[in-house]
Motif scaffolding. Structure first.
Motif, mmCIF file in Angstrom:
data_model
loop_
_atom_site.group_PDB
_atom_site.id
_atom_site.type_symbol
_atom_site.label_atom_id
_atom_site.label_comp_id
_atom_site.label_asym_id
_atom_site.label_seq_id
_atom_site.Cartn_x
_atom_site.Cartn_y
_atom_site.Cartn_z
ATOM 1 N N THR A 55 7.186 -16.424 69.671
ATOM 2 C CA THR A 55 8.592 -16.527 70.098
ATOM 3 C C THR A 55 8.891 -15.575 71.253
ATOM 4 O OG1 THR A 55 9.252 -14.955 68.367
ATOM 5 C CG2 THR A 55 9.416 -17.289 67.841
ATOM 6 N N GLY A 59 9.866 -18.153 73.694
ATOM 7 C CA GLY A 59 11.211 -18.397 73.189
ATOM 8 C C GLY A 59 12.273 -18.250 74.269
ATOM 9 N N SER A 66 11.075 -11.910 65.980
ATOM 10 C CA SER A 66 10.977 -12.882 64.892
ATOM 11 C C SER A 66 9.864 -12.484 63.934
ATOM 12 C CB SER A 66 10.718 -14.290 65.437
ATOM 13 O OG SER A 66 11.807 -14.750 66.206
ATOM 14 N N SER A 258 18.410 -17.665 63.791
ATOM 15 C CA SER A 258 17.849 -17.311 65.103
ATOM 16 C C SER A 258 18.883 -17.462 66.214
ATOM 17 C CB SER A 258 16.627 -18.185 65.402
ATOM 18 O OG SER A 258 15.603 -17.971 64.457
ATOM 19 N N GLU A 278 14.841 -21.589 72.645
ATOM 20 C CA GLU A 278 14.558 -20.804 71.450
ATOM 21 C C GLU A 278 14.225 -21.710 70.274
ATOM 22 O OE1 GLU A 278 13.691 -17.672 69.175
ATOM 23 O OE2 GLU A 278 14.139 -17.593 71.321
ATOM 24 N N GLY A 281 10.698 -22.592 70.787
ATOM 25 C CA GLY A 281 9.867 -21.427 70.524
ATOM 26 C C GLY A 281 9.706 -21.155 69.042
ATOM 27 N N GLN A 282 10.803 -21.218 68.295
ATOM 28 C CA GLN A 282 10.739 -21.019 66.844
ATOM 29 C C GLN A 282 9.897 -22.112 66.198
ATOM 30 O OE1 GLN A 282 12.052 -18.587 64.841
ATOM 31 N NE2 GLN A 282 12.878 -17.446 66.564
ATOM 32 N N CYS A 298 11.780 -16.646 61.006
ATOM 33 C CA CYS A 298 12.752 -16.872 62.074
ATOM 34 C C CYS A 298 13.089 -15.523 62.701
ATOM 35 C CB CYS A 298 14.007 -17.555 61.526
ATOM 36 S SG CYS A 298 14.875 -16.602 60.249
#
Length: 521
Positions: A55, A59, A66, A258, A278, A281-282, A298
Motif C-alpha cells: 500500500t 496506494g 496499513s 482506510s 487507495e 492499493g488495498q 487495512c
C-alpha cells in the motif's frame, strides 16, 4: 489543544526514521490482532509487512500505514474456527479482488459523502478504542491464565515508564526535531529498563501471555521469509459460498477504515490523497497477502498517526516500516522482544491525544443539536461495536436528519394572474421527505378553473416527487379543472404519467437536471 502533528514536508531522513518508529509499534499490534483472529502470530506479522509495503508503494495516500487490524480480525474468527486458516487466506484474496473492483469502478469517491459530524465521531471513537486497547497492558496473568490488574511496585514502574515516554515525545521536539521523538522515547525507556534492571513487561512477555502454557518457554518472534502458496482448499461453488460473506465484510470494513483514515491524514497534512487508487492499493495488498500466508488488513490509524507525528510524509516512510519489520522478524527478533510494553503504551497514549478531536466539544456546546447527536452516536457505536458499522449508522442518521429538516422547506407563493388563473410558485425541493407538505399546499375545491404550478424556483429530486405531481394532476382532472405545469426538466416530463399532458414546454427557459428514479435505469 494538543497539536502533535509535525508540519515538515517529506524528506528521506524523516521518512526513514519515522518508518523505524512505526515498525517498532507494529509488532505488538500485529501479534495481538493475530490472536484475535485465532491464527499464529507470524500470520499477523507477515500481513503487517506485506500490507504496509504494497500500500505504501502503490496506494493513494503517501504516509499512511496499513497492516493487520482489529476491525478485520474480528470478522475472521468464525471462519478460522470453523474451516481453518486456509479458508481465511482464500477469503482475504477474494476480499482484495473486491477492493480492486471498487477502485476500478471509481467507487472510492463516495467517501466524500461522509458528513463532518460522522467524521468527528469516527475519530473520537477511534481514539477511545485505542486508549481502551492499551488498558490490557496494565494487567498480568496468574498461573491459571486469569488476568489481574497490576498492583504495587509493578504498577508504579509501569505508570512511571509510560509518563516518561509521553514526556520525551512531548518535550523533545521543543529542543530538536532532528530525530522522531517517539523513536527516542522507545529507545530511552528500553535502555532505562534494562540498564536499571527494572521490573517491566516486555514484548515477549506479551506474546507468552497469549500462548498455551506448554508453548511459553519457546515463544519467539523470529521467523523466515513468507513463501508463495495457493490456499489448500477445494475450488468449488460450495467453497465460494463459505468464503464470500467473510470476504465481502473484510473488503467493506477495510475500505471504510482506510478511506476515512486517508481523509483524516488529508486534513492533518493539508494534502489530497487519491481514494480510488487507495482502493486498488488495498486490494492488491490483500490479494498478495492471501497468497503469502498473511491475514490481510487495512489502514491503521494509530500507526499512521505515529508516522505523521514523527515526520513521515512520503511513500518511503511506509516502505521503511515494512522492510524494517521484516528485518526484525528475520534478524533482530531478540532485540524487539526486549522493548518494554510501557514505551509502546506511552506512544499510543500520545496518539490518542493527537487523534481525539478536542474541537468537537464546541459542536456539543453549540446550537446544532442534530450534529451533536450524530457525533455522540457515531462515537458510541465505534466504541461499542465496530468502526464500519458506526460510519454506516452515522451516514444513515445524518441523511434522515437532513431529509427531515428539508421536508418542511417547501412552500408556495400564490397569486391570480391577468387571465384569472391561480399560480402556485413553488419554493424548495420536492422529494420523498417533502411530498406530504407539497400535497397540503393546494386548495383543490376553491381553486379557479385554471391552475398553474410554477417550478422555476423548485426542483424535483426523485420519483416520489414525480408520483406526487401525477397524483395531484389526477385529482384536478377528477373535479374538471385544468392544470398547467411550467419549468420542469425534460427528464421530468418523460417520467410523468398522468400529468405529462399538462406540462407547458419552453425550450429556452425549462431547466435541465436529472431525477433519481428507477424508470430510466
Amino acid at each position: 489543544m494538543f497539536n502533535l502533528i509535525t508540519k515538515s514536508d517529506s524528506n528521506v531522513k524523516n521518512d526513514v526514521l519515522s518508518g523505524i518508529t512505526v515498525a517498532l509499534a507494529l509488532v505488538p499490534e500485529a501479534v495481538a490482532f493475530a490472536f484475535v483472529a485465532g491464527v499464529d502470530p507470524m500470520i499477523g506479522l507477515y500481513a503487517a509487512f506485506m500490507m504496509g509495503l504494497i500500500t505504501s508503494a502503490i496506494g493513494g495516500r503517501p504516509g499512511m500505514i496499513s497492516g493487520a487490524t482489529g476491525a478485520t480480525a474480528v470478522v475472521m474468527v468464525a471462519l478460522v474456527a470453523q474451516y481453518g486458516v486456509q479458508y481465511l487466506f482464500a477469503a482475504v484474496i477474494l476480499a482484495g479482488l473486491i477492493q480492486i473492483l471498487f477502485g476500478v469502478f471509481k467507487l472510492g469517491k463516495f467517501i466524500r459523502l461522509v458528513p463532518y459530524p460522522v467524521m468527528l465521531g469516527f475519530v473520537n471513537g477511534l481514539a477511545i478504542v485505542i486508549f481502551l486497547a492499551q488498558m490490557g497492558q496494565f494487567k498480568v496473568f496468574d498461573t491459571l491464565g486469569i488476568a489481574h490488574w497490576m498492583t504495587g511496585s509493578q504498577m508504579y514502574v509501569m505508570l512511571g515508564l509510560v509518563l516518561l515516554t509521553m514526556s520525551i515525545i512531548h518535550f523533545l521536539p521543543k529542543l530538536t526535531t532532528a530525530v522522531p521523538s517517539s523513536l527516542v522515547a522507545i529507545l530511552a525507556v528500553t535502555f532505562a529498563v534494562h540498564g536499571l534492571d527494572l521490573e517491566a513487561r516486555t514484548v515477549i512477555d506479551f506474546v507468552r501471555d497469549m500462548l498455551p502454557e506448554a508453548e511459553k518457554a519457546t515463544a519467539t518472534l523470529a521467523g523466515e521469509l513468507p513463501s508463495f502458496n495457493i490456499p489448500m482448499i477445494p475450488f468449488t461453488l460450495e467453497t465460494l459460498y463459505i468464503i464470500l460473506p467473510t470476504a465481502v465484510i473484510i473488503a467493506l470494513i477495510g475500505l471504510i477504515e482506510s478511506l476515512l483514515t486517508l481523509t483524516l491524514i488529508d486534513e492533518l497534512t493539508n494534502t489530497r490523497g487519491r481514494s480510488n487508487k487507495e482502493c486498488v492499493g488495498q486490494g492488491v495488498a490483500n490479494t498478495v497477502t492471501g497468497f503469502f500466508g498473511g491475514m490481510g488488513g487495512c489502514a491503521m490509524i494509530g500507526q499512521s498517526m505515529i508516522n505523521i507525528n514523527s515526520g513521515g510524509r512520503g511513500r518511503l516512510s511506509g516502505i521503511t516500516a515494512a522492510v524494517v519489520l521484516l528485518a526484525f522478524i528475520l534478524f533482530f527478533a531478540q532485540w524487539i522482544e526486549m522493548i518494554p510494553l510501557a514505551a509502546l503504551v506511552g506512544v499510543m497514549f500520545m496518539v490518542v491525544l493527537g487523534t481525539f478531536e478536542w474541537a468537537s466539544f464546541k459542536i456539543l456546546r453549540g446550537a446544532n443539536k442534530e450534529d451533536a447527536f450524530v457525533l455522540l452516536l457515531v462515537t458510541g457505536v465505534t466504541v461499542a461495536a465496530d468502526l464500519a458499522i458506526a460510519v454506516i449508522v452515522g451516514v444513515i442518521v445524518s441523511a434522515l436528519v437532513f431529509a427531515w429538516k428539508h421536508a418542511s422547506n417547501i412552500f408556495a407563493r400564490t397569486h391570480i394572474d391577468e387571465e384569472n388563473w391561480k399560480v402556485y410558485e413553488l419554493e424548495g425541493p420536492l422529494f420523498f421527505g417533502s411530498v406530504g407538505n407539497f400535497k397540503e399546499l393546494f386548495d383543490l375545491e376553491n381553486d379557479p378553473q385554471d391552475v398553474v404550478i410554477e417550478f422555476k424556483n423548485s426542483r424535483i429530486w426523485d420519483s416520489s416527487g414525480i408520483d406526487a405531481i401525477d397524483g395531484l394532476a389526477d385529482k384536478y382532472e377528477a373535479i374538471g379543472k385544468k392544470l398547467h405545469i411550467r419549468h420542469i426538466s425534460p427528464e421530468c416530463r418523460e417520467l410523468l404519467v398522468k400529468a405529462q399532458k399538462y406540462v407547458e414546454m419552453n425550450i429556452n427557459e425549462d431547466p435541465r437536471y436529472h431525477v433519481v428514479a428507477d424508470k430510466l435505469a
